[in-house]
Design a protein around this motif. Structure first.
Motif, PDB file in Angstrom:
ATOM      1  N   LEU A 154       0.837  -1.203   0.000  1.00  0.00           N
ATOM      2  CA  LEU A 154       0.000   0.000   0.000  1.00  0.00           C
ATOM      3  C   LEU A 154       0.870   1.251   0.000  1.00  0.00           C
ATOM      4  CD1 LEU A 154      -2.711   1.482   0.177  1.00  0.00           C
ATOM      5  CD2 LEU A 154      -2.640   1.121   2.666  1.00  0.00           C
ATOM      6  N   ARG A 155       1.867   1.275   0.852  1.00  0.00           N
ATOM      7  CA  ARG A 155       2.777   2.432   0.937  1.00  0.00           C
ATOM      8  C   ARG A 155       3.455   2.685  -0.408  1.00  0.00           C
ATOM      9  NH1 ARG A 155       5.584   5.386   4.734  1.00  0.00           N
ATOM     10  NH2 ARG A 155       7.669   6.029   4.067  1.00  0.00           N
ATOM     11  N   ALA A 156       3.979   1.619  -1.021  1.00  0.00           N
ATOM     12  CA  ALA A 156       4.657   1.765  -2.309  1.00  0.00           C
ATOM     13  C   ALA A 156       3.698   2.319  -3.370  1.00  0.00           C
ATOM     14  CB  ALA A 156       5.234   0.425  -2.753  1.00  0.00           C
ATOM     15  N   ARG A 157       2.468   1.821  -3.373  1.00  0.00           N
ATOM     16  CA  ARG A 157       1.487   2.290  -4.348  1.00  0.00           C
ATOM     17  C   ARG A 157       1.138   3.755  -4.117  1.00  0.00           C
ATOM     18  NH1 ARG A 157      -3.971  -0.804  -6.183  1.00  0.00           N
ATOM     19  NH2 ARG A 157      -4.844   0.855  -7.448  1.00  0.00           N
ATOM     20  N   LEU A 158       0.914   4.113  -2.852  1.00  0.00           N
ATOM     21  CA  LEU A 158       0.573   5.507  -2.546  1.00  0.00           C
ATOM     22  C   LEU A 158       1.708   6.445  -2.936  1.00  0.00           C
ATOM     23  CD1 LEU A 158      -1.237   5.062   0.889  1.00  0.00           C
ATOM     24  CD2 LEU A 158      -2.282   5.527  -1.351  1.00  0.00           C
ATOM     25  N   LEU A 159       2.935   6.074  -2.628  1.00  0.00           N
ATOM     26  CA  LEU A 159       4.089   6.909  -2.991  1.00  0.00           C
ATOM     27  C   LEU A 159       4.204   7.027  -4.514  1.00  0.00           C
ATOM     28  CD1 LEU A 159       6.673   5.736  -0.312  1.00  0.00           C
ATOM     29  CD2 LEU A 159       5.499   7.961  -0.420  1.00  0.00           C
ATOM     30  N   ALA A 160       3.974   5.927  -5.229  1.00  0.00           N
ATOM     31  CA  ALA A 160       4.023   5.953  -6.695  1.00  0.00           C
ATOM     32  C   ALA A 160       2.940   6.876  -7.268  1.00  0.00           C
ATOM     33  CB  ALA A 160       3.872   4.534  -7.259  1.00  0.00           C
ATOM     34  N   GLU A 161       1.815   6.990  -6.549  1.00  0.00           N
ATOM     35  CA  GLU A 161       0.724   7.862  -6.985  1.00  0.00           C
ATOM     36  C   GLU A 161       0.915   9.315  -6.534  1.00  0.00           C
ATOM     37  OE1 GLU A 161      -2.778   5.943  -5.422  1.00  0.00           O
ATOM     38  OE2 GLU A 161      -2.785   4.412  -7.003  1.00  0.00           O
TER      39      GLU A 161
END
Length: 169
Positions: A154-161
């Motif tokens: 989730l963290r990786a996805r949010l940062l990528a967004e």
């Protein structure tokens, strides 16, 4: 207000009453984690951040009183800066697993009254909504309850967004 009545040039079609009531704060979820003033002030760590807030901890006065000297005073008014932008935890938007496994609550999240006074701002709700959507997508794709979403993913996805999850150090 009783002396003047309702505004004569507003809400004409509804007898001069607004079309809907303004409810600033209503019921909130109580989860295993509750955002509270120490999290906003940074004196207690906020686990698993999914977005940031920054508005004053703000609660309107309970009543107006006239003091012994004849001055009108607001009783119960709070307008205190948290002193910084602060992270908001994923755990505050996730209900207890025994209560629901497919629900994310970005608006009526698990927060104390004083913390909610800051978190309640619409831009923060949009941030939390984006984070909830990302978590829901992961939960659906992996077939897991929202409580078991892999936070690292989730963290990786949010940062990528482009989501900001904590203050730069």
């Amino acid at each position: 207000m009783s002396k003047w009545g309702l505004c004569k040039d507003e809400f004409v079609k509804t007898g001069h009453w607004p079309r809907e009531m303004y409810v600033r704060e209503a019921r909130r979820m109580v989860s295993d984690f509750v955002m509270a003033e120490p999290h906003l002030r940074g004196t207690r760590a906020t686990p698993r951040p999914i977005g940031m807030g920054s508005y004053n901890m703000d609660s309107h006065n309970v009543q107006r009183i006239v003091d012994a000297r004849g001055f009108v005073r607001n009783e119960g008014n709070i307008e205190v800066s948290p002193g910084r932008a602060y992270p908001i935890s994923y755990d505050a938007i996730v209900p207890r697993q025994r209560e629901a496994t497919n629900l994310l609550v970005p608006v009526a999240l698990s927060a104390s009254h004083i913390a909610y006074g800051s978190i309640r701002m619409e831009p923060v709700f949009m941030i939390l909504g984006q984070s909830a959507a990302a978590a829901a997508s992961i939960a659906i794709d992996e077939g897991v309850p929202v409580q078991e979403v892999d936070y690292a993913k989730l963290r990786a996805r949010l940062l990528a967004e482009g989501q900001i999850l904590e203050l730069a150090r």
